[in-house]
Design a protein around this motif. Structure first.
Motif, PDB file in Angstrom:
ATOM      1  N   ILE A  13       0.846  -1.203   0.000  1.00  0.00           N
ATOM      2  CA  ILE A  13       0.000   0.000   0.000  1.00  0.00           C
ATOM      3  C   ILE A  13       0.881   1.252   0.000  1.00  0.00           C
ATOM      4  O   ILE A  13       0.606   2.225  -0.732  1.00  0.00           O
ATOM      5  CB  ILE A  13      -0.937   0.014   1.222  1.00  0.00           C
ATOM      6  N   LYS A  14       1.932   1.244   0.796  1.00  0.00           N
ATOM      7  CA  LYS A  14       2.855   2.391   0.809  1.00  0.00           C
ATOM      8  C   LYS A  14       3.442   2.625  -0.578  1.00  0.00           C
ATOM      9  O   LYS A  14       3.526   3.760  -1.051  1.00  0.00           O
ATOM     10  CB  LYS A  14       3.981   2.143   1.815  1.00  0.00           C
ATOM     11  N   ARG A  15       3.842   1.530  -1.224  1.00  0.00           N
ATOM     12  CA  ARG A  15       4.444   1.635  -2.555  1.00  0.00           C
ATOM     13  C   ARG A  15       3.448   2.214  -3.552  1.00  0.00           C
ATOM     14  O   ARG A  15       3.799   3.040  -4.395  1.00  0.00           O
ATOM     15  CB  ARG A  15       4.920   0.255  -3.002  1.00  0.00           C
ATOM     16  N   ARG A  16       2.179   1.790  -3.451  1.00  0.00           N
ATOM     17  CA  ARG A  16       1.139   2.330  -4.339  1.00  0.00           C
ATOM     18  C   ARG A  16       0.978   3.830  -4.131  1.00  0.00           C
ATOM     19  O   ARG A  16       0.942   4.604  -5.094  1.00  0.00           O
ATOM     20  CB  ARG A  16      -0.188   1.629  -4.069  1.00  0.00           C
ATOM     21  N   ILE A  17       0.882   4.277  -2.888  1.00  0.00           N
ATOM     22  CA  ILE A  17       0.664   5.698  -2.596  1.00  0.00           C
ATOM     23  C   ILE A  17       1.839   6.537  -3.096  1.00  0.00           C
ATOM     24  O   ILE A  17       1.647   7.638  -3.639  1.00  0.00           O
ATOM     25  CB  ILE A  17       0.451   5.905  -1.078  1.00  0.00           C
ATOM     26  N   LEU A  18       3.054   6.021  -2.924  1.00  0.00           N
ATOM     27  CA  LEU A  18       4.251   6.759  -3.313  1.00  0.00           C
ATOM     28  C   LEU A  18       4.521   6.723  -4.818  1.00  0.00           C
ATOM     29  O   LEU A  18       5.363   7.474  -5.313  1.00  0.00           O
ATOM     30  CB  LEU A  18       5.468   6.190  -2.577  1.00  0.00           C
ATOM     31  N   SER A  19       3.803   5.886  -5.534  1.00  0.00           N
ATOM     32  CA  SER A  19       4.092   5.680  -6.959  1.00  0.00           C
ATOM     33  C   SER A  19       3.536   6.818  -7.807  1.00  0.00           C
ATOM     34  O   SER A  19       2.813   7.690  -7.328  1.00  0.00           O
ATOM     35  CB  SER A  19       3.484   4.358  -7.429  1.00  0.00           C
ATOM     36  N   ASP A  20       3.853   6.762  -9.089  1.00  0.00           N
ATOM     37  CA  ASP A  20       3.371   7.763 -10.039  1.00  0.00           C
ATOM     38  C   ASP A  20       1.874   7.661 -10.293  1.00  0.00           C
ATOM     39  O   ASP A  20       1.296   8.540 -10.941  1.00  0.00           O
ATOM     40  CB  ASP A  20       4.119   7.641 -11.372  1.00  0.00           C
ATOM     41  N   VAL A  21       1.237   6.583  -9.819  1.00  0.00           N
ATOM     42  CA  VAL A  21      -0.219   6.467  -9.962  1.00  0.00           C
ATOM     43  C   VAL A  21      -0.901   6.441  -8.591  1.00  0.00           C
ATOM     44  O   VAL A  21      -1.992   5.916  -8.426  1.00  0.00           O
ATOM     45  CB  VAL A  21      -0.623   5.222 -10.789  1.00  0.00           C
ATOM     46  N   GLY A  22      -0.223   7.040  -7.607  1.00  0.00           N
ATOM     47  CA  GLY A  22      -0.766   7.100  -6.258  1.00  0.00           C
ATOM     48  C   GLY A  22      -1.290   8.474  -5.914  1.00  0.00           C
ATOM     49  O   GLY A  22      -2.229   8.973  -6.540  1.00  0.00           O
ATOM     50  N   HIS A  23      -0.650   9.089  -4.901  1.00  0.00           N
ATOM     51  CA  HIS A  23      -1.073  10.406  -4.420  1.00  0.00           C
ATOM     52  C   HIS A  23       0.154  11.274  -4.189  1.00  0.00           C
ATOM     53  O   HIS A  23       1.207  10.780  -3.775  1.00  0.00           O
ATOM     54  CB  HIS A  23      -1.831  10.276  -3.097  1.00  0.00           C
ATOM     55  N   VAL A  24       0.024  12.584  -4.394  1.00  0.00           N
ATOM     56  CA  VAL A  24       1.166  13.471  -4.178  1.00  0.00           C
ATOM     57  C   VAL A  24       1.336  13.794  -2.696  1.00  0.00           C
ATOM     58  O   VAL A  24       0.358  13.942  -1.958  1.00  0.00           O
ATOM     59  CB  VAL A  24       1.068  14.785  -4.993  1.00  0.00           C
ATOM     60  N   SER A  25       2.580  13.898  -2.287  1.00  0.00           N
ATOM     61  CA  SER A  25       2.920  14.266  -0.915  1.00  0.00           C
ATOM     62  C   SER A  25       2.801  15.768  -0.723  1.00  0.00           C
ATOM     63  O   SER A  25       2.631  16.525  -1.687  1.00  0.00           O
ATOM     64  CB  SER A  25       4.357  13.832  -0.607  1.00  0.00           C
ATOM     65  N   ASN A  26       2.907  16.192   0.535  1.00  0.00           N
ATOM     66  CA  ASN A  26       2.881  17.625   0.833  1.00  0.00           C
ATOM     67  C   ASN A  26       3.945  18.381   0.044  1.00  0.00           C
ATOM     68  O   ASN A  26       3.666  19.404  -0.589  1.00  0.00           O
ATOM     69  CB  ASN A  26       3.103  17.852   2.335  1.00  0.00           C
ATOM     70  N   GLU A  27       5.170  17.875   0.095  1.00  0.00           N
ATOM     71  CA  GLU A  27       6.281  18.577  -0.557  1.00  0.00           C
ATOM     72  C   GLU A  27       6.126  18.589  -2.078  1.00  0.00           C
ATOM     73  O   GLU A  27       6.326  19.628  -2.719  1.00  0.00           O
ATOM     74  CB  GLU A  27       7.616  17.939  -0.186  1.00  0.00           C
ATOM     75  N   ASP A  28       5.750  17.438  -2.652  1.00  0.00           N
ATOM     76  CA  ASP A  28       5.587  17.389  -4.107  1.00  0.00           C
ATOM     77  C   ASP A  28       4.428  18.264  -4.570  1.00  0.00           C
ATOM     78  O   ASP A  28       4.481  18.871  -5.650  1.00  0.00           O
ATOM     79  CB  ASP A  28       5.381  15.946  -4.570  1.00  0.00           C
ATOM     80  N   ALA A  29       3.373  18.328  -3.757  1.00  0.00           N
ATOM     81  CA  ALA A  29       2.254  19.213  -4.085  1.00  0.00           C
ATOM     82  C   ALA A  29       2.726  20.660  -4.130  1.00  0.00           C
ATOM     83  O   ALA A  29       2.402  21.409  -5.063  1.00  0.00           O
ATOM     84  CB  ALA A  29       1.137  19.055  -3.062  1.00  0.00           C
ATOM     85  N   ALA A  30       3.515  21.050  -3.131  1.00  0.00           N
ATOM     86  CA  ALA A  30       4.001  22.429  -3.078  1.00  0.00           C
ATOM     87  C   ALA A  30       4.900  22.755  -4.258  1.00  0.00           C
ATOM     88  O   ALA A  30       4.803  23.845  -4.842  1.00  0.00           O
ATOM     89  CB  ALA A  30       4.744  22.664  -1.764  1.00  0.00           C
TER      90      ALA A  30
END
Length: 264
Positions: free
Chosen positions: A183-200
């Protein structure tokens, strides 16, 4: 002409956003139960029976749980692209043919003076897409559920007056948290969700001179916190020389409490 919106609910437990103009009202996603959706509308003083359409972003349950219920109860048309329709149709239950409409990716539909532009995102759904709303010279962008923000997406969403922008997780909280590794790998992947830092960092390439507000959306209940998301995004924006706090504000969303109706 005016456009107002409320993020009715945002997060892994359910997502829904309401947009209205003087002559039309639109719901994007209905990821909570019918009863919960009705309560959210009551809290902003609006009647879902007056909706002109439900737009669907993708078939995940936290975006469509209440779509079929609301469509049947209030006789509402549902718009989604063809692949999403095929993926979600069984989950929605029986929907009358005259309530089913196609809204393909990278196209524009008009609801009176409101122009709605669809654009693709990178998420593990069959054909996920989000929306940019245009009324006169006003622009509202809704973008969540994407593993990254591509240059093409940035071009579509650039220089909006208001953003509802995914800020899903803190990477350290996610890595150290209780989720299994797949699940962690899915969230961190290019088809998951953006993190706080990447969103910024993505925001830095999108914010324009007319931007005045960014709602941080789809926060993980387990791997993020409102204060942490806001602080992390603000810090990254400030490091990049962005005028956070002076030109534009960072604002919260909530999984169960709507944001107040806000003019774009």
């Amino acid at each position: 002409m005016s456009m107002q919106f409320s993020v009715l609910a945002s997060g892994s437990t359910g997502n829904a956003t309401y947009i209205e103009t003087e002559d039309h009202s639109i719901l994007v996603d209905a990821g909570l139960s019918g009863k919960q959706m009705d309560k959210l509308f009551q809290q902003i003083g609006r009647d879902p029976a007056n909706l002109d359409a439900i737009l669907v972003t993708h078939e995940h349950s936290d975006h469509i749980k209440g779509v079929g219920i609301m469509a049947r109860k209030y006789n509402l048309p549902i718009y989604a692209n063809e692949k999403t329709w095929k993926a979600m149709e069984r989950q929605l239950g029986t929907i009358a043919t005259d309530q089913k409409f196609i809204f393909e990716m990278e196209t524009v539909k008009s609801f009176g003076s409101l122009q709605i532009e669809s654009f693709g995102v990178s998420h593990d759904a069959v054909d996920p897409m989000f929306y940019s709303f245009h009324l006169g010279d006003k622009k509202l962008v809704l973008i969540t559920d994407t593993g990254y923000v591509s240059d093409r997406m940035k071009g579509t969403i650039a220089n909006a007056d208001m953003y509802i922008f995914e800020s899903n997780h803190d990477v350290q909280m996610l890595r150290m948290g209780r989720y299994p590794w797949n699940i962690k790998r899915r969230i961190l992947s290019d088809v998951g969700h953006v993190s706080n830092e990447d969103a910024a960092l993505a925001m830095c390439d999108c914010i324009g001179e007319r931007t005045k507000g960014i709602y941080l959306a789809h926060l993980s209940l387990d791997n993020n916190m409102k204060d942490l998301a806001r602080m992390s995004v603000q810090q990254t924006l400030e490091e990049q020389g962005m005028p956070v706090g002076s030109q534009f504000k960072l604002l919260d969303t909530d999984p169960s409490t709507p944001t107040k109706l806000t003019a774009v």
